[in-house]
Write an enzyme that holds these catalytic residues in place. Structure first.
Site, PDB file in Angstrom:
ATOM      1  N   LYS A 124       0.851  -1.196   0.000  1.00  0.00           N
ATOM      2  CA  LYS A 124       0.000   0.000   0.000  1.00  0.00           C
ATOM      3  C   LYS A 124       0.885   1.243   0.000  1.00  0.00           C
ATOM      4  O   LYS A 124       1.723   1.427   0.898  1.00  0.00           O
ATOM      5  CB  LYS A 124      -0.847  -0.030   1.270  1.00  0.00           C
ATOM      6  CG  LYS A 124      -2.258   0.461   1.097  1.00  0.00           C
ATOM      7  CD  LYS A 124      -3.027   0.150   2.364  1.00  0.00           C
ATOM      8  CE  LYS A 124      -4.380   0.771   2.346  1.00  0.00           C
ATOM      9  NZ  LYS A 124      -4.975   0.760   3.683  1.00  0.00           N
TER      10      LYS A 124
HETATM   11  C1  E4P Z   1      -8.342   1.637   3.536  1.00  0.00           C
HETATM   12  O1  E4P Z   1      -7.516   0.965   2.975  1.00  0.00           O
HETATM   13  C2  E4P Z   1      -8.107   2.384   4.770  1.00  0.00           C
HETATM   14  O2  E4P Z   1      -7.374   1.576   5.644  1.00  0.00           O
HETATM   15  C3  E4P Z   1      -9.383   2.736   5.478  1.00  0.00           C
HETATM   16  O3  E4P Z   1     -10.519   2.457   4.698  1.00  0.00           O
HETATM   17  C4  E4P Z   1      -9.393   4.092   6.108  1.00  0.00           C
HETATM   18  O4  E4P Z   1     -10.635   4.279   6.722  1.00  0.00           O
HETATM   19  P1  E4P Z   1     -10.902   5.470   7.771  1.00  0.00           P
HETATM   20  O5  E4P Z   1     -10.998   6.743   7.014  1.00  0.00           O
HETATM   21  O6  E4P Z   1     -12.207   5.092   8.405  1.00  0.00           O
HETATM   22  O7  E4P Z   1      -9.749   5.455   8.730  1.00  0.00           O
END
Ligand code: E4P
Length: 219
Positions: A87
């Protein structure tokens, strides 16, 4: 639309796996830290444990902010498990890392995407998934779902193979809307997954059927 779980919590993952609908997992440094895996060694072992629970893409995020660091970390993360996806953030340094790692055959989830332009550049550079963050845009008074719809449209127009992974999903309505606009995947917390299956009329219906059955049986 495929369903991914957005968590590093092994209990939640085990419960969700039993439902038979989860085909991937996303994590990030905040989710890892929440589970007490705030160093690289324990992050790696949690990712490997997750891989034993869910047989599908599992995103693990870099923490470097410069391209060289991201590339170095990305190469390492990619060795953790065959299902691991690196990522990388939607920054210029992230774009450089995407271009380099994609050429090496490493699969990437471009995260923290808040604009069509960021998604477009990531797709051109060869990212496997791009993650528009719905909830965080909504929090700022924007329409997160509109971004998901726009990216889906642009990718279709130019036949990019990059998959749209709707992220920062906060409600069951986000899931419905992401499916309606054609997101390939939605990643969500365990709570939202359970809410997706809940309907009060189903509960009332089940209770009423049982009541009627029991009343008849007593006659
Ligand atoms: C996705 O890959 C992220 O980890 C996640 O959806 C972030 O979500 P949040 O904005 O609720 O922290």
């Amino acid at each position: 639309m495929r369903i991914f779980l957005d968590t590093a919590n092994l209990d939640e993952l085990r419960k969700a796996a039993r439902l038979g609908v989860v085909s991937g997992v996303t994590t990030n440094p905040s989710l890892a830290a929440k589970e007490g895996t705030g160093d690289l060694k324990s992050y790696r072992s949690v990712i490997q444990e997750i891989a034993g629970i869910i047989d599908g893409p599992i995103s693990a995020e870099v923490i470097s902010t410069d391209a060289a660091g991201m590339i170095r970390e990305g190469r390492d993360i990619a060795t953790w498990h065959p299902n691991v996806i690196v990522k990388l953030p939607s920054t210029l340094a992230g774009l450089e890392a995407i271009a380099t790692l994609a050429k090496e055959g490493i699969k990437i989830n471009q995260t923290l995407c808040f604009s069509v332009n960021q998604a477009l550049l990531g797709a051109v550079a060869g990212t496997t998934f791009v993650s528009p963050f719905i909830g965080r845009l909504d929090d700022e008074g924007h329409d997160g779902m509109e971004l998901v719809a726009d990216i889906v449209k642009v990718f279709k127009e130019y036949h990019y193979p990059t998959q749209v992974l709707a992220a920062s999903v906060r409600t069951p309505l986000h899931c419905t809307q992401a499916a309606k606009v054609g997101a390939h995947i939605a990643t969500m917390p365990y709570k939202v997954l359970t809410q997706m299956m809940h309907h009060p009329l189903t509960d009332i219906g089940v209770a009423r059927f049982l009541e009627d059955w029991n009343r008849t049986m007593k006659l």
